[in-house]
Scaffold this motif. Structure first.
Motif, mmCIF file in Angstrom:
data_model
loop_
_atom_site.group_PDB
_atom_site.id
_atom_site.type_symbol
_atom_site.label_atom_id
_atom_site.label_comp_id
_atom_site.label_asym_id
_atom_site.label_seq_id
_atom_site.Cartn_x
_atom_site.Cartn_y
_atom_site.Cartn_z
ATOM 1 N N THR A 170 3.635 -19.690 -7.738
ATOM 2 C CA THR A 170 3.243 -20.224 -6.427
ATOM 3 C C THR A 170 3.084 -21.722 -6.565
ATOM 4 N N ASP A 171 3.686 -22.481 -5.650
ATOM 5 C CA ASP A 171 3.639 -23.933 -5.763
ATOM 6 C C ASP A 171 2.890 -24.549 -4.580
ATOM 7 N N PHE A 172 2.918 -25.867 -4.493
ATOM 8 C CA PHE A 172 2.161 -26.563 -3.456
ATOM 9 C C PHE A 172 2.626 -26.190 -2.055
ATOM 10 N N VAL A 173 3.924 -26.126 -1.839
ATOM 11 C CA VAL A 173 4.436 -25.811 -0.510
ATOM 12 C C VAL A 173 4.015 -24.405 -0.094
ATOM 13 N N ASP A 174 4.027 -23.461 -1.027
ATOM 14 C CA ASP A 174 3.550 -22.104 -0.722
ATOM 15 C C ASP A 174 2.109 -22.145 -0.234
ATOM 16 N N ALA A 175 1.248 -22.831 -0.993
ATOM 17 C CA ALA A 175 -0.172 -22.893 -0.649
ATOM 18 C C ALA A 175 -0.396 -23.644 0.659
ATOM 19 N N LEU A 176 0.287 -24.770 0.843
ATOM 20 C CA LEU A 176 0.131 -25.545 2.075
ATOM 21 C C LEU A 176 0.526 -24.720 3.300
ATOM 22 N N SER A 177 1.561 -23.918 3.166
ATOM 23 C CA SER A 177 2.003 -23.071 4.279
ATOM 24 C C SER A 177 0.937 -22.043 4.643
ATOM 25 N N VAL A 178 0.224 -21.527 3.634
ATOM 26 C CA VAL A 178 -0.871 -20.589 3.897
ATOM 27 C C VAL A 178 -2.043 -21.306 4.542
ATOM 28 N N PHE A 179 -2.417 -22.472 4.019
ATOM 29 C CA PHE A 179 -3.552 -23.218 4.571
ATOM 30 C C PHE A 179 -3.295 -23.634 6.019
ATOM 31 N N GLU A 180 -2.061 -23.931 6.343
ATOM 32 C CA GLU A 180 -1.738 -24.372 7.707
ATOM 33 C C GLU A 180 -2.167 -23.334 8.736
ATOM 34 N N ASP A 181 -1.930 -22.060 8.450
ATOM 35 C CA ASP A 181 -2.194 -21.001 9.422
ATOM 36 C C ASP A 181 -3.538 -20.310 9.217
ATOM 37 N N ASP A 182 -4.308 -20.742 8.216
ATOM 38 C CA ASP A 182 -5.568 -20.083 7.911
ATOM 39 C C ASP A 182 -6.685 -20.653 8.778
ATOM 40 N N PRO A 183 -7.274 -19.851 9.675
ATOM 41 C CA PRO A 183 -8.322 -20.386 10.559
ATOM 42 C C PRO A 183 -9.584 -20.819 9.810
ATOM 43 N N ASP A 184 -9.807 -20.321 8.595
ATOM 44 C CA ASP A 184 -10.985 -20.705 7.825
ATOM 45 C C ASP A 184 -10.794 -22.024 7.076
ATOM 46 N N THR A 185 -9.566 -22.507 6.995
ATOM 47 C CA THR A 185 -9.287 -23.753 6.282
ATOM 48 C C THR A 185 -9.158 -24.901 7.277
ATOM 49 N N HIS A 186 -10.093 -25.859 7.205
ATOM 50 C CA HIS A 186 -10.095 -27.001 8.127
ATOM 51 C C HIS A 186 -9.596 -28.282 7.457
#
Length: 694
Positions: free
Chosen positions: A229-245
């Motif tokens: 799992t790389d940065f783009v994978d994680a960033l894509s998850v954080f983008e749509d995660d309502p708990d991540t501001h």
């Protein structure tokens, strides 16, 4: 096909995506969109049912006890050949296979807690059982074993891998830990973190917790050459995660993941009305060229870019850059305060860290093959012999000055071998290859056309060369196997091509963990001319030491590198060296004690530092994860007692944070020794600068 042309000049005013087109190697393979469909599996939480592989082992048992107490829903595990209940965690079942555990327990995730030489097989078993999330924490898993794993991952859409050589993944909100992160640092909150470095991520977590922000989801990308799992994978998850501001990205030298993250961030900010603030750090700006800086993947490879370039790309994409992870708390509080719709309470003011590093800017590496010193770099004469065994003769002094580069290496982004070719003063082309099949006719044609090789004899000779390099790469588990090549136009030449300067680097984990290729690794040159004696002395204890600064005492900058550094964790060790440079000081070395350091390891590290005549002060910078703060403190006292540091008049500055930090600080304070102890990095670094300048 080759639509992206590379210019030697990079305009700072161009968008990051355009600049990346100029900067990067042209790759004929992109992201694996099929595997990308498994990103959703990273969203762990209180619902996540977890099993451990290697469940009854000592490390897995201790980790499970901690994780269960914290709230992780561990439902059982796997130990081959065993069935029944866990001998310590007597309420949890043990199964002999992952398939059986999957059938009975229906887990959402598995943690791999087995030795490095067994880890790849354990991951493959989990993939075959279709476990949604697989977390591999082991270091030193042989690279080609992991290439086999990634070949499997590309063929399916059920399983996602985190790691290897990563601290794991943890949801502070959902109280779910799969890994070995230091739990006291974490608090539920709304900042997501993705990091190559474990210790740097722990520093960032602690800074956010102290700032009252906490964390949502923290993903360890890991420091290996290829990551699940790389940065783009994680960033894509954080983008749509309502708990991540808000988001924190922690990178380092090696690979192109940071560049790809910069492209993603620019695109995200362009298409989003109210983007989440992103802060970032890149370690390794002062890394020594040609050396592996602790992590297996922390080296600058063919046509890869310096940490400074990555820093600037992320900054220009809109990330708030810091120079030390302790700054993430204040920086993220200020950024979130400007986005009240996301977080109602935030407040402290902090400045965006944009100070420049006093290092030279490095252009793309062209027509050169870097050797990675922690991996196994075959001596030139042995490389010539190996080529000769495969029917390839080399030319000691090529008569044609302009040389092409031809190498079989790793494309870290696509997680597969590649054929990399580069013309003099031009861009390079990365052509994907399979693990078992020789380069295809199409791959050969692309390479030959790009190199400008034409005519029957040159084409045959170059094709034979590429096939030989591929055979050596796959047979002996290479990292980079390459040569310089020139076309010969002299009628009396024995060959239509001239081959010179073979540079062969192999994966030392294949030998150290897997016991493979002993005869090849026995050829290692350990003479002082080839290996720093101090670095060699540290290897037996798992200490990675890299001497920094000029080797010539007559060099005006020789004595300026006078701060000996002792750090646990490769990323933190790199960042410590970087941060000292920002503050006007120069480290004498990079020293990573390893994640499982003991008091004896710390004492041995002190002994290594004392071998360098330039060292005027020793800086111990520890953030405890697996390494405990009280153990580090005892190691410092042991060094004082047995190495006579007080008699030598060697000042020691100690900063201990993380696991058992209070006890470690108490031990230092009660010792009565002349040790300068600090909580904050800036205060400790300032004291080092003061003492070094005396």
């Amino acid at each position: 096909m080759l639509s992206c042309r590379v210019s030697s000049a990079v305009s700072a005013r161009r968008p990051v995506t355009a600049r990346l087109c100029q900067l990067r190697t042209i790759s004929l393979s992109g992201r694996d969109w099929q595997y990308d469909r498994t990103r959703k599996n990273l969203k762990i939480g209180s619902h996540t049912r977890v099993i451990f592989q290697g469940f009854t082992g000592r490390q897995a048992t201790a980790n499970a006890v901690e994780s269960l107490a914290w709230g992780t829903k561990i439902v059982g595990g796997v130990t081959p050949g065993r069935e029944g209940m866990h001998p310590v965690l007597t309420e949890l079942p043990v199964f002999p296979t992952v398939k059986a555990a999957m059938s009975e327990l229906k887990p959402d995730a598995t943690g791999i807690y087995v030795a490095a030489h067994q880890a790849a097989a354990a991951i493959e078993e989990a993939i075959e059982a279709e476990i949604p999330l697989i977390v591999a924490v082991a270091e030193h898993i042989p690279l080609h074993d992991m290439l086999r794993v990634h070949a499997m991952l590309r063929t399916q859409t059920r399983s996602r891998l985190v790691g290897a050589n990563a601290p794991g993944i943890i949801s502070a909100i959902g109280r779910c830990r799969i890994g070995f992160q230091p739990l006291p640092c974490f608090a539920p909150g709304h900042v997501g973190i993705v990091a190559k470095s474990g210790t740097l991520s722990y520093e960032a977590v602690a800074a956010l917790t102290r700032a009252g922000l906490g964390q949502s989801l923290c993903i360890g990308m890991g420091g290996d050459i290829v990551a699940g799992t790389d940065f783009v994978d994680a960033l894509s998850v954080f983008e749509d995660d309502p708990d991540t501001h808000g988001i924190v990205v922690i990178g380092e030298i090696g690979g192109r993941a940071e560049e790809e993250a910069a492209g993603w961030i620019q695109d995200y900010r362009a298409r989003t009305t109210n983007p989440k603030p992103i802060a970032a750090l890149v370690a390794g700006k002062m890394a020594k060229p040609g050396h592996v800086m602790g992590h297996a993947g922390a080296w600058r490879g063919l046509s890869e870019h310096s940490a400074e370039v990555k820093h600037n790309l992320l900054r220009d994409a809109g990330a708030i850059m810091v120079d030390h992870p302790a700054q993430f708390g204040a920086v993220m509080r200020e950024a979130l305060a400007r986005a009240p719709s996301r977080v109602g309470q935030a407040g402290a003011q902090a400045a965006s860290q944009r100070r420049g590093y006093h290092t030279s800017r490095h252009p793309l590496q062209r027509t050169s093959i870097p050797s990675q010193r922690r991996s196994y770099h075959l001596p030139p004469a042995s490389a010539l012999d190996l080529l000769a065994k495969h029917g390839i003769l080399t030319t000691p002094t090529p008569r044609v000055p302009k040389k092409n580069l031809v190498a079989i290496t790793i494309n870290r982004s696509s997680r597969e071998p590649c054929l990399l070719v580069q013309r003099p003063y031009s861009d390079s082309v990365s052509i994907p290859l399979g693990r078992h099949d020789p380069p295809s006719i199409g791959a050969m044609s692309t390479a030959l056309q790009y190199l400008g090789v034409a005519g029957t004899l040159p084409v045959i000779a170059t094709t034979r060369l590429i096939l030989a390099l591929y055979t050596i790469f796959t047979t002996y588990e290479g990292i980079t196997v390459g040569v310089h090549l020139a076309l010969s136009h002299a009628a009396n030449r024995a060959s239509p091509i001239e081959i010179s300067k073979p540079e062969f680097t192999f994966d030392d984990a294949a030998f150290r963990s897997g016991g493979r290729h002993a005869a090849l690794h026995a050829l290692r040159d350990v003479s002082p001319a080839a290996v720093d004696p101090i670095a060699l002395a540290g290897e037996a204890d798992g200490i990675v030491y890299v001497r920094l600064g000029p080797a010539d005492p007559a060099d005006p900058d020789y004595a300026a590198h006078n701060i000996g550094t002792l750090v646990n964790g490769a990323g933190l060790a790199m960042n410590t060296v970087d941060a000292l440079a920002l503050r006007g000081a120069r480290a004498a070395n990079f020293l990573d004690t390893g994640g499982k350091a003991t008091a004896e390891t710390v004492k041995k590290s002190f002994a290594l530092l004392l071998e360098d005549e330039r060292v005027k002060v020793i800086f111990v910078n520890i953030f405890g994860g697996l390494t405990l703060g009280d153990m580090i403190a005892r190691g410092v006292l042991l060094a004082f007692q047995e190495l006579g540091l007080e008699k030598r008049g060697m000042p020691v500055v100690v900063r201990i944070r993380g696991t058992n930090e209070a006890e470690g600080q108490r031990i230092i304070a009660d010792s009565g020794l002349k040790v300068f102890a600090f909580d904050g990095f800036d205060e400790a670094a300032a004291k080092c600068v003061e003492l070094a300048g005396r």
